[in-house]
Structures are given as structure tokens and as C-alpha cells.
Design an enzyme around this catalytic site. Structure first.
Site, short mmCIF file in Angstrom:
data_model
loop_
_atom_site.label_atom_id
_atom_site.label_comp_id
_atom_site.label_asym_id
_atom_site.label_seq_id
_atom_site.Cartn_x
_atom_site.Cartn_y
_atom_site.Cartn_z
N HIS A 155 -60.09 6.03 2.76
CA HIS A 155 -59.55 4.68 2.54
C HIS A 155 -59.22 4.02 3.88
CE1 HIS A 155 -59.44 4.82 -1.75
NE2 HIS A 155 -58.46 5.70 -1.84
N HIS B 85 -59.25 12.09 1.18
CA HIS B 85 -59.30 10.92 0.29
C HIS B 85 -58.61 9.73 0.96
CE1 HIS B 85 -59.23 9.17 -3.91
NE2 HIS B 85 -58.40 8.38 -3.28
N GLU B 86 -57.41 9.95 1.47
CA GLU B 86 -56.65 8.85 2.08
C GLU B 86 -57.27 8.40 3.40
OE1 GLU B 86 -54.58 7.21 0.36
OE2 GLU B 86 -54.64 8.67 -1.26
#
Length: 135
Positions: A27, A23-24
Site C-alpha cells: 500500500h 501487505h502494508e
């Protein structure tokens, strides 16, 4: 910026760690390739949609207990929308739920279909790869 911080005291197993890290990293990838404006709720909605979609956080096998008894049609899309909206509302500039929902709707179509840097949806990628941890 240019860093990913993970607090291990909140992650209970390696699968959850992998999902949060993915997820990170989505980003981080988005900020590096797309020149995202952190002040734009639409830009932030797009990176949240992609991160929730590509990280596996809304896949059936990770959320099976939440999906029980529900209509399974479009469940992943609803989960991604709910997660992205919750993340957007935490952003200081997108706290108004009407602004956040509008940004989410504007970003949904192009960002839901964007799998880059993956070549296909990660949950459909079934190519065999040797596990580097077992080598």
C-alpha cells in the site's frame, strides 16, 4: 500518512508479521508511486488487489486449512477477490457492495498482473538468498 503501524498483540508468529508488513508496504509503495486518490474506489481496489496478491496472505501454505475440500482451481484469485472486497467495504466511500464490486472488477485485470516492485510473482521467485538474520 507515510507511516506503517503494526499492532503486535494481534500477530502470533513472525510469518504472519511478515505477511501483514508486506501487505502494508505494498500500500505504501502504491501511494508513493501511483498518486492514488483515496476517494476513488477503483484506485483503492487496485492497491487492495495488489496487497492481497503480493503479501502471501492467499498462498496455499498459509490458507491450506481454508482450502481443504474446495476446488483448487483459481483458489488464490478467489481469496484475493474476497480479501480485497472485504477491505474495500471497510472504506467509508466504498461501503456499498455494488460500488465495491464494480470497482474491483474494473481494477482486476491490470492490478492482478502488476507485481512491481517485485520482478516476478513472489510465490514463484525461488532465487536463493542468504538469510540476513543468520549471517
Amino acid at each position: 500518512h507515510n507511516s506503517v503501524w503494526m499492532c503486535g498483540n494481534r500477530l502470533w508468529n513472525p510469518f504472519e508479521f511478515r505477511r501483514v508488513l508486506t501487505h502494508e508496504l505494498v500500500h505504501a509503495f502504491d501511494f508513493a508511486r501511483a498518486k492514488i486518490d483515496p476517494g476513488s474506489c477503483v484506485h483503492m481496489a487496485c492497491t487492495e488487489i495488489r496487497a492481497w496478491n503480493l503479501s502471501g496472505e492467499c498462498d496455499l501454505w498459509t490458507k491450506w486449512f481454508a482450502f481443504l475440500g474446495e476446488d483448487m482451481i483459481n483458489r488464490k484469485q478467489r481469496c484475493v477477490r474476497e480479501g480485497a472486497l472485504a477491505s474495500l467495504i471497510e472504506n467509508d466511500r466504498c461501503q456499498d457492495s455494488y460500488v465495491a464490486r464494480g470497482a474491483l472488477e474494473e481494477a482486476w485485470a491490470p492490478c492482478w498482473k502488476d507485481y512491481w516492485p517485485f520482478t516476478t510473482k513472489p510465490d514463484l521467485d525461488n532465487r536463493w538468498r542468504d538469510n540476513p538474520m543468520l549471517s
